[in-house]
Write an enzyme that holds these catalytic residues in place. Structure first.
Site, short mmCIF file in Angstrom:
data_model
loop_
_atom_site.label_atom_id
_atom_site.label_comp_id
_atom_site.label_asym_id
_atom_site.label_seq_id
_atom_site.Cartn_x
_atom_site.Cartn_y
_atom_site.Cartn_z
N HIS A 133 0.81 -1.22 0.00
CA HIS A 133 0.00 0.00 0.00
C HIS A 133 0.85 1.27 0.00
CE1 HIS A 133 -3.41 -2.62 1.84
NE2 HIS A 133 -3.27 -2.83 0.57
N CYS A 205 5.27 19.71 -12.68
CA CYS A 205 4.26 20.38 -13.52
C CYS A 205 3.89 21.74 -12.95
CB CYS A 205 3.02 19.50 -13.68
SG CYS A 205 2.05 19.36 -12.18
C1 BV8 Z 1 -8.77 -1.73 -5.21
C2 BV8 Z 1 -2.97 2.81 2.61
C3 BV8 Z 1 -9.48 -1.65 -7.44
C4 BV8 Z 1 -3.57 4.13 2.91
C5 BV8 Z 1 -4.78 1.14 2.65
C6 BV8 Z 1 -13.01 -7.55 -2.53
C7 BV8 Z 1 -13.97 -7.69 -1.58
C8 BV8 Z 1 -14.42 -6.54 -0.90
C9 BV8 Z 1 -13.91 -5.27 -1.14
C10 BV8 Z 1 -12.95 -5.15 -2.09
C11 BV8 Z 1 -12.52 -6.27 -2.79
N1 BV8 Z 1 -11.56 -5.85 -3.64
C12 BV8 Z 1 -11.40 -4.49 -3.52
C13 BV8 Z 1 -12.25 -4.05 -2.57
C14 BV8 Z 1 -12.35 -2.67 -2.15
C15 BV8 Z 1 -11.27 -2.29 -1.11
C16 BV8 Z 1 -11.42 -3.11 0.14
O1 BV8 Z 1 -10.74 -4.10 0.35
N2 BV8 Z 1 -12.34 -2.65 1.00
C17 BV8 Z 1 -12.51 -3.32 2.30
C18 BV8 Z 1 -12.66 -2.26 3.35
C19 BV8 Z 1 -13.64 -4.28 2.28
N3 BV8 Z 1 -9.94 -2.46 -1.66
C20 BV8 Z 1 -9.42 -1.41 -2.35
O2 BV8 Z 1 -9.99 -0.35 -2.54
C21 BV8 Z 1 -8.02 -1.63 -2.92
N4 BV8 Z 1 -7.99 -1.15 -4.29
O3 BV8 Z 1 -9.46 -2.69 -5.01
O4 BV8 Z 1 -8.67 -1.10 -6.40
C22 BV8 Z 1 -8.79 -1.31 -8.65
C23 BV8 Z 1 -8.16 -2.31 -9.33
C24 BV8 Z 1 -7.53 -1.99 -10.52
C25 BV8 Z 1 -7.57 -0.68 -11.02
C26 BV8 Z 1 -8.18 0.34 -10.26
C27 BV8 Z 1 -8.78 0.02 -9.05
C28 BV8 Z 1 -6.97 -0.77 -2.18
C29 BV8 Z 1 -6.89 -1.16 -0.76
C30 BV8 Z 1 -5.74 -0.39 -0.07
C31 BV8 Z 1 -6.23 0.82 0.67
N5 BV8 Z 1 -5.14 1.45 1.42
N6 BV8 Z 1 -3.71 1.75 3.27
C32 BV8 Z 1 -3.45 4.51 4.37
O5 BV8 Z 1 -2.87 3.74 5.14
O6 BV8 Z 1 -3.93 5.60 4.72
S1 BV8 Z 1 -5.66 -0.08 3.49
C33 BV8 Z 1 -5.27 0.11 5.17
O7 BV8 Z 1 -6.35 -0.46 5.87
C34 BV8 Z 1 -4.05 -0.63 5.65
O8 BV8 Z 1 -2.99 -0.58 4.74
C35 BV8 Z 1 -4.59 -2.05 5.83
O9 BV8 Z 1 -4.64 -2.72 4.60
C36 BV8 Z 1 -6.01 -1.78 6.27
C37 BV8 Z 1 -6.13 -1.86 7.75
O10 BV8 Z 1 -6.08 -3.22 8.08
P1 BV8 Z 1 -5.03 -3.74 9.19
O11 BV8 Z 1 -3.66 -3.28 8.85
O12 BV8 Z 1 -5.28 -5.16 9.35
O13 BV8 Z 1 -5.43 -2.91 10.50
P2 BV8 Z 1 -6.74 -3.09 11.40
O14 BV8 Z 1 -6.75 -1.92 12.30
O15 BV8 Z 1 -7.93 -3.38 10.55
O16 BV8 Z 1 -6.46 -4.41 12.26
C38 BV8 Z 1 -5.39 -4.42 13.18
C39 BV8 Z 1 -5.28 -5.86 13.65
O17 BV8 Z 1 -4.16 -5.96 14.52
C40 BV8 Z 1 -6.49 -6.34 14.41
O18 BV8 Z 1 -6.76 -7.66 14.02
C41 BV8 Z 1 -6.04 -6.32 15.88
O19 BV8 Z 1 -6.65 -7.30 16.66
C42 BV8 Z 1 -4.56 -6.62 15.72
N7 BV8 Z 1 -3.69 -6.08 16.76
C43 BV8 Z 1 -3.80 -4.88 17.41
N8 BV8 Z 1 -2.74 -4.71 18.26
C44 BV8 Z 1 -1.93 -5.80 18.10
C45 BV8 Z 1 -2.54 -6.68 17.14
N9 BV8 Z 1 -1.99 -7.85 16.78
C46 BV8 Z 1 -0.80 -8.20 17.38
N10 BV8 Z 1 -0.16 -7.39 18.28
C47 BV8 Z 1 -0.70 -6.21 18.68
N11 BV8 Z 1 -0.05 -5.47 19.58
#
Ligand code: BV8
Length: 326
Positions: A133, A205
């Site tokens: 990402h 640009c």
């Molecule tokens: C795209 C950068 C198309 C920016 C990020 C299929 C099904 C459903 C939806 C989709 C699909 N395909 C695409 C989609 C849409 C979408 C998507 O997935 N939506 C989700 C919400 C359903 N995907 C996209 O839009 C992707 N692009 O599909 O483009 C396309 C294709 C071709 C041409 C044009 C377009 C792009 C996705 C990337 C977005 N950018 N980040 C920024 O950071 O600001 S995503 C961002 O959120 C992160 O990078 C990461 O991926 C996500 C967060 O998730 P986690 O990192 O897991 O964090 P989270 O807080 O959720 O969880 C933390 C975990 O840690 C928890 O489990 C917790 O219990 C645990 N934890 C906490 N503390 C600890 C711990 N574990 C261990 N130790 C600890 N101490």
């Protein structure tokens, strides 16, 4: 599949840990999928829970090209804040443990969803780390027709208008001594509306705004990264293991690599604080779930392969030293 709090393992859990360690030591082709939980104990908020809200905004709502078109000032305040926090943070033992595993195991490839730069700072071998990402420290032009990209821009703040306000500017502060940075993730802290003039401009640009070099929702992942991973997956031979570390595995296509690895014969090992946070396809017989803080349990469980983590050099600190030593 048995779950276990790896930090004070019971007998059963010890058996789980040993069966994992046995499999790891025999494994040659290994993947890891990293999420925000890996950097949680470095002090960086995750996307879920309290960390998911920045001021009154859902972090994912600000991570879109539409949000940037609507209010580039606000989105830059959000990302400049995260750049600042990431620069103040330090890689933790889990970052170093994975970097060491990558040095020990040629066939180990790490896929990170994190944009905080902590794995690179822990000197994770670059050719074995794929940033799915992007990075908070890359910037690029927002103009469709301009291909300006700048890597490793650590200027903080990137423009003066994005400086984090301090209590000195806070009229309610009494003693000048206690000058401290205000926490702008708290909506009660005033931040100005920033107009176009005050935001970083494209030096190429001279028209477009610079935007953070991260992948926003609705945007494609870096094609080079996707093809490198596909080439790795297509190499002959099964994948032995995928470690799913500190991620809710809900964002695609990143989360899709768990099932892709499983389809290549991989066993799955989840390292997560929350026992409910397993990949969408669940866990099967032969998989592992290790509950706990990644920074504590990962170095412990990987020890038979990586040994004791001795020194933990921080590339950023060394860079600063180099600058100061000149
Ligand atoms: C795209 C950068 C198309 C920016 C990020 C299929 C099904 C459903 C939806 C989709 C699909 N395909 C695409 C989609 C849409 C979408 C998507 O997935 N939506 C989700 C919400 C359903 N995907 C996209 O839009 C992707 N692009 O599909 O483009 C396309 C294709 C071709 C041409 C044009 C377009 C792009 C996705 C990337 C977005 N950018 N980040 C920024 O950071 O600001 S995503 C961002 O959120 C992160 O990078 C990461 O991926 C996500 C967060 O998730 P986690 O990192 O897991 O964090 P989270 O807080 O959720 O969880 C933390 C975990 O840690 C928890 O489990 C917790 O219990 C645990 N934890 C906490 N503390 C600890 C711990 N574990 C261990 N130790 C600890 N101490």
């Amino acid at each position: 599949m048995a779950s276990s709090t790896a930090h004070h393992p019971s007998v059963a859990q010890q058996a789980e840990i040993e069966s994992f360690q046995d499999h790891l030591s025999k494994s040659t082709r290994i993947l890891a999928l990293l999420g925000a939980g890996l950097s949680a104990s470095s002090g960086l908020p995750t996307f879920r829970g309290a960390g998911g809200l920045w001021r009154t905004h859902d972090a994912t709502d600000l991570a879109t090209p539409e949000a940037f078109s609507r209010n580039p000032g606000l989105v830059w305040q959000f990302y400049s804040y995260r750049r600042h926090m990431a620069l103040k943070a330090k890689p933790n033992p889990a970052h170093y443990a994975l970097a060491e595993l990558a040095r020990q195991k040629d066939g180990f490839l790490t896929l990170s969803q994190n944009v905080d730069g902590l794995s690179p700072r822990a000197k994770h071998p670059e050719d074995r780390l794929k940033l799915l990402h992007g990075s908070l420290f890359d910037v690029k032009c927002f103009e469709f027709f301009c291909n300006y990209v700048e890597r490793n821009n650590y200027t903080d703040p990137i423009v003066p208008a994005l400086a984090i306000p301090t209590s000195e500017e806070d009229p309610t502060t009494t003693s000048a001594l206690a000058v401290r940075e205000l926490d702008i993730s708290d909506e009660r802290v005033y931040i100005p509306e920033l107009d176009y003039e005050h935001l970083p401009k494209c030096p190429k640009c001279k028209r477009g705004l610079l935007r953070p070099g991260v992948v926003w929702f609705g945007e494609a992942l870096p094609s080079g990264v996707l093809s490198d991973i596909d080439d790795w997956m297509k190499q002959k031979g099964k994948v032995d293991l995928i470690m799913v570390i500190g991620t809710s595995a809900k964002v695609y296509p990143a989360a899709g690599y768990v099932d892709a690895a499983r389809a290549k014969g991989a066993r799955v090992a989840v390292f997560n604080m929350d026992p409910n946070d397993v990949p969408a396809s669940g866990l099967y017989e032969g998989d592992w779930f290790f509950q706990g803080d990644a920074a504590q349990i990962l170095p412990e469980i990987l020890k038979p392969v990586i040994g004791e983590l001795k020194e933990m050099p921080d590339a950023a600190a060394e860079q600063d030293d180099a600058v100061t030593d000149g």
